[in-house]
Design an enzyme around this catalytic site. Structure first.
Site, PDB file in Angstrom:
ATOM      1  N   ASP A 104      39.617  30.651  51.031  1.00  0.00           N
ATOM      2  CA  ASP A 104      39.482  31.876  50.257  1.00  0.00           C
ATOM      3  C   ASP A 104      38.557  31.676  49.057  1.00  0.00           C
ATOM      4  O   ASP A 104      38.788  30.809  48.212  1.00  0.00           O
ATOM      5  CB  ASP A 104      40.868  32.310  49.782  1.00  0.00           C
ATOM      6  CG  ASP A 104      40.808  33.591  48.992  1.00  0.00           C
ATOM      7  OD1 ASP A 104      40.347  34.596  49.568  1.00  0.00           O
ATOM      8  OD2 ASP A 104      41.163  33.592  47.810  1.00  0.00           O
ATOM      9  N   THR A 123      34.482  35.998  49.485  1.00  0.00           N
ATOM     10  CA  THR A 123      33.376  35.093  49.808  1.00  0.00           C
ATOM     11  C   THR A 123      32.086  35.882  49.989  1.00  0.00           C
ATOM     12  O   THR A 123      31.019  35.495  49.492  1.00  0.00           O
ATOM     13  CB  THR A 123      33.700  34.283  51.077  1.00  0.00           C
ATOM     14  OG1 THR A 123      35.009  33.745  50.948  1.00  0.00           O
ATOM     15  CG2 THR A 123      32.718  33.157  51.273  1.00  0.00           C
ATOM     16  N   ASP A 151      45.326  40.154  52.193  1.00  0.00           N
ATOM     17  CA  ASP A 151      44.034  40.760  52.522  1.00  0.00           C
ATOM     18  C   ASP A 151      44.206  41.806  53.625  1.00  0.00           C
ATOM     19  O   ASP A 151      43.665  42.905  53.557  1.00  0.00           O
ATOM     20  CB  ASP A 151      43.037  39.698  53.024  1.00  0.00           C
ATOM     21  CG  ASP A 151      42.502  38.829  51.879  1.00  0.00           C
ATOM     22  OD1 ASP A 151      42.938  39.023  50.733  1.00  0.00           O
ATOM     23  OD2 ASP A 151      41.660  37.946  52.146  1.00  0.00           O
TER      24      ASP A 151
END
Ligand code: ADP
Ligand code: MG
Length: 527
Positions: free
Chosen positions: A65, A99, A384
């Site tokens: 992550d 990211t 997420d």
């Protein structure tokens, strides 16, 4: 300026103040920003690698992550911090896409550096990037795919969001739990779906609890473990009664007074017992007297003490109870109700599960895993996924993943760029290049040649196949919708938005002054 006056501006500052100006400051900041982005590059996508982070105390974390990596790195350089903040902002706003946001920042910086080297002014770059983002916001809705709210596509959204985070073995199971969770609470509120890693087990054993789980043990051996159809009292104080003997106001002068004291204690106790015995389960914020404990156990009441505030809040939501702080004012409507209360053991830890009646206000995703590392990674993946599904349900539209939307946006930006007057055109084209870093990076992590993949993708998109991307699990170029690689619009929006903000902030800085006693002692920002 220094050339003209022969006086470097830093001469007017005291010796312990460092200063770097113009190109120096800017290229250093860009270099630092890019370096930070490079750290997370290899973690992108389903084939992304993990990072192992080791702290000085021997603590370890293994993660994929972006936000976790960068926040644990303790980046000190201000430009590096700006890039790391991109990840944390993304995490706070939409959870997924950290990211991506950081990689985009890195490539926008790289492109900006190239333009600066070509003599393009930073304000031109800024204007061009802003034009590009305005256009991207117009283009995004054009390339979305409208969805129905059937579970199939929502599960794909969940699965895409979980990608690469150590949950592959149980992806189908976990994504259906996520969709079920979102459907059960049926509104977007970050508190109503709790993601709780409990360890001990395998990801496939994870389950959805329609209610909450707290880590507690009953306070008396004779209390029941499980109760069905239970009335719940949440008591926000100690369950003790005044110790009349130690009351300094009562001056004991003859033995009769002892009796009065004992009678008074008994009366208080009876009152308390009467109030409390309306409940089947009692959660107490503070302590519980021994005598009260015995009484509760005799009455078959299950009680917990020292229940922390967070757990109390969770119980309140799951049971519709009110926190009572004065037993004299307890009314029946303050009590909550649950379908069941059940002891659960995971590994060495004892928990209590409260299952709500119909229409639970809060649900818990109970995550099982063999190790703590996997548990933590699962927690991120599922958080997420929950947010992604909630956003997708709200937007009723998704974007094709696997780099498809970035390729399409880049293509349309490039064709629009021709119509832009002035040097901003170059910045808009640079923006398009930066977007393509996402499919390029996905290709690299999937072990494909980025140039081959990009060429193929561009050709397919030029032919109108706008949902074509790279399926990084198989390594082939394909329709992302057919492969179930889809993601919410807002995740992409937010990532692009904060990447541009951070880039512009960094590119604008033309002067860095490190004053030794400014914010913190020893802000050694130029080292
Ligand atoms: P982020 O922190 O940005 O979410 P991830 O490592 O989760 O980073 O990777 C997200 C990227 O991976 C997105 O661009 C998404 O479309 C892409 N992706 C997810 N699943 C696949 C897949 N099967 N094939 C190709 N790309 C995928
Ligand atoms: Mg992700």
């Amino acid at each position: 300026m220094s050339e003209r006056t022969g006086l470097h501006p830093s001469n007017i500052l005291s010796e312990d103040i460092d200063r770097a100006s113009d190109r120096d400051a800017r290229s250093m900041n860009i270099a630092v920003g890019r370096a930070v982005a490079d750290v997370v590059k290899s973690t992108l996508g389903p084939r992304g690698r993990d990072k192992m982070l080791a702290d000085q105390g021997g603590g370890l974390a293994v993660t994929n992550d972006g936000d976790t990596v960068l926040s644990k790195m303790n980046i000190e350089h201000p430009a590096g911090k700006i890039v790391a903040d991109v990840a944390s902002t993304q995490k706070t706003e939409v959870s997924d896409g950290t990211t991506t946001a950081v990689i985009l920042t890195g490539s926008l910086l790289e492109e900006a550096e190239r333009l600066l080297d070509d003599g393009i002014h930073s304000t031109t770059i800024e204007r061009g990037y802003h034009q590009a983002i305005d256009r991207v916001l117009e283009l995004l809705p054009e390339i979305t795919i409208d969805i129905t709210t059937d579970s199939g596509i929502l599960q794909e959204v969940a699965a895409t969001a979980m990608t690469g985070k150590n949950v592959d073995v149980a992806r189908d199971h976990l994504s259906s739990l996520v969709v079920e969770a979102v459907r059960t609470v049926d509104q977007r509120d970050s508190d109503d779906i709790v993601v709780e890693p409990v360890g001990s087990g395998t990801p496939k054993e994870s389950e959805l609890l329609e209610g909450v789980l707290i880590e507690e043990e009953r306070i008396h051996d004779h209390m029941p473990y499980n109760i069905d159809d239970a009335t719940v009292l949440v008591y926000g104080s100690d369950l003790t009664f005044d110790d009349a003997q130690s009351d300094p106001a009562i001056d004991i002068t003859n033995p009769d007074q002892f009796e009065t004291i004992i009678e008074e204690e008994e009366r208080q106790f009876r009152d308390m017992a009467e109030e409390v015995s309306e409940a089947d389960v009692v959660l107490v914020d503070g302590n519980v007297d021994d005598m009260v404990m015995h009484f509760l156990a005799e009455e078959g009441i299950l009680a917990f003490d020292q229940v922390d505030r967070e757990d109390q809040r969770a119980i309140v939501r799951a049971t519709d109870a009110w926190v009572v702080s004065d037993l004299d004012e307890l009314s029946h409507s303050d009590l909550g109700h649950v379908r069941s209360v059940e002891r659960r053991i995971f590994g060495d830890d004892e928990y209590v599960a409260f299952t709500s009646d119909t229409d639970p206000g809060v649900v818990t995703l109970l995550l099982r895993s063999g190790t703590e590392h996997v548990g933590k990674e699962m927690e991120i993946a599922l958080t997420d996924a929950v947010d992604a599904v909630e956003i997708a349900l709200e937007e009723r539209a998704v974007l094709p993943g696997g780099g498809a939307s970035e390729i399409e946006l880049a293509r349309r930006l490039r064709s629009d760029a021709d119509a832009i007057d002035g040097r901003e055109q170059l910045a808009v084209e640079a923006f398009a290049n930066a977007l393509e870093t996402i499919p390029r990076t996905l290709a690299r992590t999937a072990g494909r040649d980025p140039i081959d993949v990009l060429t193929e993708l561009r050709t397919r998109h030029a032919e109108g196949a706008i949902a074509t991307g790279l399926d990084a699990t198989t390594g082939d170029v394909a329709e992302m919708t057919a492969r179930g690689v889809v993601e919410p619009l807002q995740v992409k929006n937010a990532a692009i938005d904060s990447a541009v903000d951070a880039t512009v902030t960094i590119v604008r800085i033309d002067d860095m002054i490190a004053a030794s006693n400014f914010n913190e002692p020893n802000t050694d920002i130029l080292s």
